[in-house]
Write a protein that holds these residues in place. Structure first.
Motif, PDB file in Angstrom:
ATOM      1  N   ALA A  62       0.834  -1.191   0.000  1.00  0.00           N
ATOM      2  CA  ALA A  62       0.000   0.000   0.000  1.00  0.00           C
ATOM      3  C   ALA A  62       0.876   1.251   0.000  1.00  0.00           C
ATOM      4  O   ALA A  62       1.963   1.253   0.587  1.00  0.00           O
ATOM      5  CB  ALA A  62      -0.909  -0.006   1.222  1.00  0.00           C
ATOM      6  N   ASP A  63       0.407   2.296  -0.635  1.00  0.00           N
ATOM      7  CA  ASP A  63       1.185   3.532  -0.727  1.00  0.00           C
ATOM      8  C   ASP A  63       1.528   4.083   0.656  1.00  0.00           C
ATOM      9  O   ASP A  63       2.599   4.659   0.858  1.00  0.00           O
ATOM     10  CB  ASP A  63       0.409   4.589  -1.516  1.00  0.00           C
ATOM     11  N   SER A  64       0.639   3.882   1.598  1.00  0.00           N
ATOM     12  CA  SER A  64       0.827   4.447   2.934  1.00  0.00           C
ATOM     13  C   SER A  64       1.999   3.836   3.686  1.00  0.00           C
ATOM     14  O   SER A  64       2.473   4.424   4.666  1.00  0.00           O
ATOM     15  CB  SER A  64      -0.452   4.273   3.750  1.00  0.00           C
ATOM     16  N   VAL A  65       2.479   2.676   3.260  1.00  0.00           N
ATOM     17  CA  VAL A  65       3.565   2.018   3.980  1.00  0.00           C
ATOM     18  C   VAL A  65       4.829   1.852   3.141  1.00  0.00           C
ATOM     19  O   VAL A  65       5.853   1.387   3.657  1.00  0.00           O
ATOM     20  CB  VAL A  65       3.132   0.641   4.519  1.00  0.00           C
ATOM     21  N   LYS A  66       4.772   2.223   1.886  1.00  0.00           N
ATOM     22  CA  LYS A  66       5.951   2.073   1.021  1.00  0.00           C
ATOM     23  C   LYS A  66       7.128   2.859   1.574  1.00  0.00           C
ATOM     24  O   LYS A  66       6.983   4.003   1.988  1.00  0.00           O
ATOM     25  CB  LYS A  66       5.622   2.534  -0.402  1.00  0.00           C
ATOM     26  N   GLY A  67       8.276   2.196   1.586  1.00  0.00           N
ATOM     27  CA  GLY A  67       9.477   2.839   2.102  1.00  0.00           C
ATOM     28  C   GLY A  67       9.622   2.734   3.611  1.00  0.00           C
ATOM     29  O   GLY A  67      10.670   3.089   4.154  1.00  0.00           O
ATOM     30  N   ARG A  68       8.592   2.263   4.288  1.00  0.00           N
ATOM     31  CA  ARG A  68       8.642   2.132   5.750  1.00  0.00           C
ATOM     32  C   ARG A  68       8.459   0.688   6.216  1.00  0.00           C
ATOM     33  O   ARG A  68       9.096   0.264   7.174  1.00  0.00           O
ATOM     34  CB  ARG A  68       7.557   3.000   6.385  1.00  0.00           C
ATOM     35  N   PHE A  69       7.586  -0.043   5.562  1.00  0.00           N
ATOM     36  CA  PHE A  69       7.299  -1.426   5.954  1.00  0.00           C
ATOM     37  C   PHE A  69       7.915  -2.384   4.938  1.00  0.00           C
ATOM     38  O   PHE A  69       7.853  -2.144   3.731  1.00  0.00           O
ATOM     39  CB  PHE A  69       5.794  -1.674   5.989  1.00  0.00           C
ATOM     40  N   THR A  70       8.448  -3.496   5.446  1.00  0.00           N
ATOM     41  CA  THR A  70       9.042  -4.513   4.577  1.00  0.00           C
ATOM     42  C   THR A  70       8.529  -5.885   4.976  1.00  0.00           C
ATOM     43  O   THR A  70       8.646  -6.274   6.139  1.00  0.00           O
ATOM     44  CB  THR A  70      10.569  -4.485   4.664  1.00  0.00           C
ATOM     45  N   ILE A  71       8.021  -6.590   4.018  1.00  0.00           N
ATOM     46  CA  ILE A  71       7.582  -7.966   4.261  1.00  0.00           C
ATOM     47  C   ILE A  71       8.674  -8.930   3.814  1.00  0.00           C
ATOM     48  O   ILE A  71       9.360  -8.682   2.817  1.00  0.00           O
ATOM     49  CB  ILE A  71       6.242  -8.263   3.540  1.00  0.00           C
ATOM     50  N   SER A  72       8.830 -10.005   4.562  1.00  0.00           N
ATOM     51  CA  SER A  72       9.792 -11.040   4.200  1.00  0.00           C
ATOM     52  C   SER A  72       9.269 -12.368   4.709  1.00  0.00           C
ATOM     53  O   SER A  72       8.327 -12.414   5.500  1.00  0.00           O
ATOM     54  CB  SER A  72      11.184 -10.737   4.776  1.00  0.00           C
ATOM     55  N   ARG A  73       9.889 -13.429   4.243  1.00  0.00           N
ATOM     56  CA  ARG A  73       9.448 -14.753   4.697  1.00  0.00           C
ATOM     57  C   ARG A  73      10.649 -15.680   4.803  1.00  0.00           C
ATOM     58  O   ARG A  73      11.648 -15.524   4.088  1.00  0.00           O
ATOM     59  CB  ARG A  73       8.398 -15.337   3.756  1.00  0.00           C
ATOM     60  N   ASP A  74      10.504 -16.655   5.682  1.00  0.00           N
ATOM     61  CA  ASP A  74      11.488 -17.714   5.848  1.00  0.00           C
ATOM     62  C   ASP A  74      10.736 -19.032   5.704  1.00  0.00           C
ATOM     63  O   ASP A  74      10.063 -19.477   6.639  1.00  0.00           O
ATOM     64  CB  ASP A  74      12.162 -17.602   7.226  1.00  0.00           C
ATOM     65  N   ASN A  75      10.844 -19.628   4.535  1.00  0.00           N
ATOM     66  CA  ASN A  75      10.083 -20.850   4.281  1.00  0.00           C
ATOM     67  C   ASN A  75      10.569 -22.022   5.140  1.00  0.00           C
ATOM     68  O   ASN A  75       9.801 -22.945   5.412  1.00  0.00           O
ATOM     69  CB  ASN A  75      10.141 -21.214   2.804  1.00  0.00           C
ATOM     70  N   ALA A  76      11.817 -21.989   5.564  1.00  0.00           N
ATOM     71  CA  ALA A  76      12.328 -23.051   6.430  1.00  0.00           C
ATOM     72  C   ALA A  76      11.690 -22.984   7.813  1.00  0.00           C
ATOM     73  O   ALA A  76      11.599 -24.003   8.508  1.00  0.00           O
ATOM     74  CB  ALA A  76      13.838 -22.957   6.540  1.00  0.00           C
ATOM     75  N   LYS A  77      11.275 -21.794   8.210  1.00  0.00           N
ATOM     76  CA  LYS A  77      10.670 -21.607   9.529  1.00  0.00           C
ATOM     77  C   LYS A  77       9.156 -21.435   9.461  1.00  0.00           C
ATOM     78  O   LYS A  77       8.510 -21.182  10.481  1.00  0.00           O
ATOM     79  CB  LYS A  77      11.291 -20.388  10.220  1.00  0.00           C
ATOM     80  N   ASN A  78       8.598 -21.521   8.257  1.00  0.00           N
ATOM     81  CA  ASN A  78       7.150 -21.340   8.085  1.00  0.00           C
ATOM     82  C   ASN A  78       6.664 -20.027   8.683  1.00  0.00           C
ATOM     83  O   ASN A  78       5.615 -19.971   9.347  1.00  0.00           O
ATOM     84  CB  ASN A  78       6.373 -22.504   8.714  1.00  0.00           C
ATOM     85  N   THR A  79       7.427 -18.985   8.452  1.00  0.00           N
ATOM     86  CA  THR A  79       7.142 -17.704   9.098  1.00  0.00           C
ATOM     87  C   THR A  79       7.266 -16.562   8.094  1.00  0.00           C
ATOM     88  O   THR A  79       8.172 -16.554   7.260  1.00  0.00           O
ATOM     89  CB  THR A  79       8.081 -17.465  10.279  1.00  0.00           C
ATOM     90  N   VAL A  80       6.362 -15.616   8.229  1.00  0.00           N
ATOM     91  CA  VAL A  80       6.437 -14.381   7.463  1.00  0.00           C
ATOM     92  C   VAL A  80       6.566 -13.229   8.459  1.00  0.00           C
ATOM     93  O   VAL A  80       6.040 -13.295   9.572  1.00  0.00           O
ATOM     94  CB  VAL A  80       5.220 -14.208   6.542  1.00  0.00           C
ATOM     95  N   TYR A  81       7.297 -12.196   8.054  1.00  0.00           N
ATOM     96  CA  TYR A  81       7.584 -11.074   8.938  1.00  0.00           C
ATOM     97  C   TYR A  81       7.093  -9.768   8.313  1.00  0.00           C
ATOM     98  O   TYR A  81       7.000  -9.642   7.105  1.00  0.00           O
ATOM     99  CB  TYR A  81       9.086 -10.970   9.185  1.00  0.00           C
ATOM    100  N   LEU A  82       6.838  -8.821   9.187  1.00  0.00           N
ATOM    101  CA  LEU A  82       6.557  -7.468   8.746  1.00  0.00           C
ATOM    102  C   LEU A  82       7.417  -6.529   9.582  1.00  0.00           C
ATOM    103  O   LEU A  82       7.158  -6.335  10.766  1.00  0.00           O
ATOM    104  CB  LEU A  82       5.084  -7.118   8.901  1.00  0.00           C
ATOM    105  N   GLN A  83       8.455  -5.991   8.954  1.00  0.00           N
ATOM    106  CA  GLN A  83       9.313  -5.013   9.621  1.00  0.00           C
ATOM    107  C   GLN A  83       8.715  -3.641   9.401  1.00  0.00           C
ATOM    108  O   GLN A  83       8.554  -3.215   8.244  1.00  0.00           O
ATOM    109  CB  GLN A  83      10.730  -5.080   9.054  1.00  0.00           C
ATOM    110  N   MET A  84       8.402  -2.964  10.476  1.00  0.00           N
ATOM    111  CA  MET A  84       7.759  -1.652  10.405  1.00  0.00           C
ATOM    112  C   MET A  84       8.686  -0.610  10.995  1.00  0.00           C
ATOM    113  O   MET A  84       9.026  -0.670  12.177  1.00  0.00           O
ATOM    114  CB  MET A  84       6.428  -1.677  11.152  1.00  0.00           C
ATOM    115  N   ASN A  85       9.097   0.331  10.179  1.00  0.00           N
ATOM    116  CA  ASN A  85       9.985   1.412  10.604  1.00  0.00           C
ATOM    117  C   ASN A  85       9.285   2.756  10.473  1.00  0.00           C
ATOM    118  O   ASN A  85       8.271   2.868   9.773  1.00  0.00           O
ATOM    119  CB  ASN A  85      11.259   1.409   9.767  1.00  0.00           C
TER     120      ASN A  85
END
Length: 123
Positions: free
Chosen positions: A61-84
């Motif tokens: 979403a435009d409101s979070v571009k440049g601030r929030f980053t999504i990532s995933r670790d398939n080995a850990k079955n986990t997705v992350y949301l880094q919010m700055n």
């Protein structure tokens, strides 16, 4: 049936950072497109960002571009949301979701949802 459970929410000052996690179980995690949504008090739930099966970021979403980053670790079955650089308007319950189809992530239906984790940003 896939279950997703969010964690990592809390209270943070404006300008601060927070990382949310979403642990998935009950399915083959690497086959799912994963996404984050949020719902602020008195508002409808809105799309935040999504990530493809192999880690390609699909849309934010435009409101979070440049601030929030999504990532995933398939080995850990986990997705992350880094919010700055958090702002008071980021205050919401954040939901993790999973779906098969990688297209139309903003508006299409999502198959599985977590119960959410509260993020509160104080100004």
């Amino acid at each position: 049936q896939v279950q997703v459970v969010e964690s990592g929410g809390g209270l943070v000052q404006a300008g601060g950072s927070l990382r949310l996690s979403c642990a998935a179980s009950g399915g083959t995690f690497s086959r799912y497109t994963m996404g984050w949504f949020r719902q602020a008090p008195g508002k409808e739930r809105e799309f935040v960002t999504a990530i493809g099966r192999s880690g390609g970021r699909l849309y934010s979403a435009d409101s979070v571009k440049g601030r929030f980053t999504i990532s995933r670790d398939n080995a850990k079955n986990t997705v992350y949301l880094q919010m700055n650089s958090l702002k008071s308007e980021d205050t919401a319950v954040y939901y993790c979701a999973a779906r098969w189809d990688p297209s139309n992530v903003q508006t299409g239906p999502w198959d599985y949802w977590g119960r959410g984790t509260q993020v509160t940003v104080s100004s």
